[in-house]
Design an enzyme around this catalytic site. Structure first.
Site, mmCIF file in Angstrom:
data_model
loop_
_atom_site.group_PDB
_atom_site.id
_atom_site.type_symbol
_atom_site.label_atom_id
_atom_site.label_comp_id
_atom_site.label_asym_id
_atom_site.label_seq_id
_atom_site.Cartn_x
_atom_site.Cartn_y
_atom_site.Cartn_z
ATOM 1 N N SER A 72 0.439 3.397 -3.124
ATOM 2 C CA SER A 72 0.221 1.955 -3.222
ATOM 3 C C SER A 72 0.847 1.458 -4.515
ATOM 4 O O SER A 72 1.427 2.230 -5.286
ATOM 5 C CB SER A 72 -1.278 1.637 -3.224
ATOM 6 O OG SER A 72 -1.904 2.181 -4.379
ATOM 7 N N LYS A 73 0.726 0.168 -4.765
ATOM 8 C CA LYS A 73 1.335 -0.411 -5.966
ATOM 9 C C LYS A 73 0.817 0.245 -7.237
ATOM 10 O O LYS A 73 1.552 0.411 -8.203
ATOM 11 C CB LYS A 73 1.097 -1.924 -6.002
ATOM 12 C CG LYS A 73 1.921 -2.696 -4.984
ATOM 13 C CD LYS A 73 1.730 -4.189 -5.135
ATOM 14 C CE LYS A 73 2.604 -4.952 -4.131
ATOM 15 N NZ LYS A 73 2.440 -6.404 -4.270
ATOM 16 N N ARG A 74 -0.453 0.616 -7.239
ATOM 17 C CA ARG A 74 -0.992 1.207 -8.462
ATOM 18 C C ARG A 74 -0.423 2.603 -8.718
ATOM 19 O O ARG A 74 -0.481 3.104 -9.833
ATOM 20 C CB ARG A 74 -2.520 1.260 -8.397
ATOM 21 C CG ARG A 74 -3.097 2.189 -7.346
ATOM 22 C CD ARG A 74 -4.616 2.023 -7.230
ATOM 23 N NE ARG A 74 -5.181 2.810 -6.159
ATOM 24 C CZ ARG A 74 -5.617 4.054 -6.308
ATOM 25 N NH1 ARG A 74 -5.531 4.643 -7.476
ATOM 26 N NH2 ARG A 74 -6.140 4.696 -5.275
ATOM 27 N N HIS A 75 0.133 3.238 -7.684
ATOM 28 C CA HIS A 75 0.754 4.546 -7.863
ATOM 29 C C HIS A 75 2.232 4.435 -8.206
ATOM 30 O O HIS A 75 2.838 5.389 -8.675
ATOM 31 C CB HIS A 75 0.635 5.382 -6.575
ATOM 32 C CG HIS A 75 -0.766 5.670 -6.164
ATOM 33 N ND1 HIS A 75 -1.304 5.178 -4.987
ATOM 34 C CD2 HIS A 75 -1.752 6.391 -6.745
ATOM 35 C CE1 HIS A 75 -2.550 5.608 -4.867
ATOM 36 N NE2 HIS A 75 -2.858 6.325 -5.913
#
Length: 465
Positions: free
Chosen positions: A238-241
């Site tokens: 996801s974006k946080r990764h």
């Protein structure tokens, strides 16, 4: 058989690292085998596809250096061809028109679910020749009902699918528009794709696509389905990764060759080697060596690899990206030789070009203020008394170079019986505004004589030296 691979993104969002890795593997395989890499934009989802996303895909691939040999081809420009093939399948009895209403299909699914069966179309219009006036039909591919499809996948090995489990796929919607799985088949056939390299989320689509290719008398390509990229915590990326636009990595100061080096190692390896040039990747990469298990994205490893590429690249390679990042800071830097000197002086202290740029702004902007804590620590009456003498000796240098500058500073410190740092830190503070920079002799050499003396004079005015 000549190798022809294709990268076929859907322009319903940005190009992220999963897509870039797929493009990279396709590109490397084609390059290694002197084949062709085709770019195809699968834009049949008219509601979600955008021109902005298309441009971002093109810009991302260009930045990464994954140049295509043919294309980009757009599926929306090929609707006449798809209709031609649909008509062909209808004529040969390999497809049929289905007049089921939405309500009938919903009822069918509800009944199957109630019986504990897998919801699927039951083929009720498969052998009918009549029609329903006023109801626009869909067109379905007549999938074989017996036997099995063996996908001889390069990554996963032989994967068997029973034809009895595959229902009759819709290949044209009731408005006449072709569906994704059908367009892919026609495109791969027409573009003579030899190897389909794509994410393993497409593996379940493959048996139907193979059956359609066989019905059309086309050659079935070699398939290789790549494992997913997961976040560091094992969850879906996801974006946080790090599942952000490829161009965001450019904006954050990563080199494309470092990002590609990182991505090629997600699922593939060559011994214990970590750092690869593009040329080495082309020479060594083999799709048969890709691991079938998912890989985890690690931002720290990417940053480390980026720093390694920055350290080992010719300094001239980093001039253009450094200039670009400086421009984003409002700084116009036109002297290639000076930028190259900055790269050599700064790259050990930065993991990205953006960080290098931020650390180097003082070369182009004289300090408007000075670190107060550093002033209290380093600016003493003893030091301020020496600044005029230091300025005089620097101004009289015949050769403005790092060795000559070093000789002046160390010579004055020795004569005054003080440590080199007691003189170098105030000088660094004067020209940088703070106490962090490359070695002071290299810093002044890059700044130039006039700028150095101008900044030193201004600091003496402020400090009373």
């Amino acid at each position: 058989m000549s190798v022809r691979t294709r990268f076929a993104p859907s322009p319903t969002g940005f190009l992220h690292i999963g897509g870039l890795r797929t493009a990279l593997f396709c590109w490397l395989f084609a390059r290694r085998h002197s084949g062709k890499f085709i770019l195809r934009i699968e834009d049949t989802d008219l509601e979600r596809s955008t021109d902005e996303a298309i441009q971002q895909i093109l810009d991302g691939l260009e930045w990464a250096g994954l140049e295509h040999d043919e294309g980009p081809f757009f599926q929306t420009k090929r609707f006449d061809r798809y209709q031609e093939v649909i008509d062909q399948l209808l004529a040969q009895g390999a497809a049929y028109r289905c007049y089921c209403t939405k309500e009938e299909l919903e009822q069918l699914r509800a009944e199957q679910t109630a019986r504990g069966e897998k919801p699927r179309y039951d083929g009720r219009w498969r052998d009918r020749t009549d029609s329903r006036p006023g109801i626009p039909p869909v067109v379905r591919f007549k999938n074989p009902t017996a036997g099995e499809v063996i996908v001889n996948d390069v990554v996963h090995g032989n994967v068997a699918f029973q034809n009895s489990e595959l229902d009759d796929l819709i290949i044209a919607r009731s408005d006449g528009s072709p569906t994704y799985n059908f367009c892919v088949v026609v495109d791969d056939m027409d573009m003579q794709i030899s190897h389909v390299i794509r994410g393993d989320d497409h593996l379940n689509n493959t048996p139907r696509q193979m059956n359609m290719l066989l019905a059309l008398g086309a050659r079935v390509p070699v398939y290789a389905h790549l494992p997913m990229i997961l976040g560091s915590d094992g969850a879906k990326l996801s974006k946080r990764h790090g599942a952000v636009s490829v161009l965001q990595y450019r904006d954050e100061g990563f080199l494309p060759e470092a990002l590609l080096n990182y991505l090629v190692r997600l699922g593939w390896s060559h011994g214990d080697q970590e750092i690869f040039s593009i040329e080495e990747m082309i020479r060594l990469f083999d799709i048969a060596d890709v691991n079938k298990s998912a890989s985890a994205f690690n931002g720290e490893k990417l940053a480390w690899l980026n720093q390694q590429h920055m350290m080992h690249a010719p300094a001239a390679r980093l001039v253009a990206p450094l200039r670009w990042h400086l421009q984003r800071e409002g700084i116009e830097a036109h002297d290639d030789a000076q930028l190259e000197q900055i790269v050599v002086a700064q790259r050990e202290r930065a993991k990205t070009v953006k960080e290098m740029s931020a650390n180097s702004k003082f070369f182009f902007r004289a300090p408007e203020s000075y670190d107060e804590k550093a002033i209290r620590k380093h600016i003493t009456p003893e030091v301020t008394a020496l600044l005029p003498l230091l300025a005089e000796e620097l101004s009289s240098l015949f050769e403005w170079s790092a060795p000559a500058i070093h000789a002046v500073i160390s010579g004055l410190a020795a004569r005054e019986n003080i440590s080199l740092g007691k003189l170098a830190q105030p000088l660094r503070l004067a020209v940088c505004g703070g106490t962090v920079s490359p070695p002071i002799d290299a810093t002044l050499a890059i700044l130039g004589r006039d700028e150095t003396l101008s900044r030193l004079a201004k600091a003496r005015e402020v400090w009373g030296g």
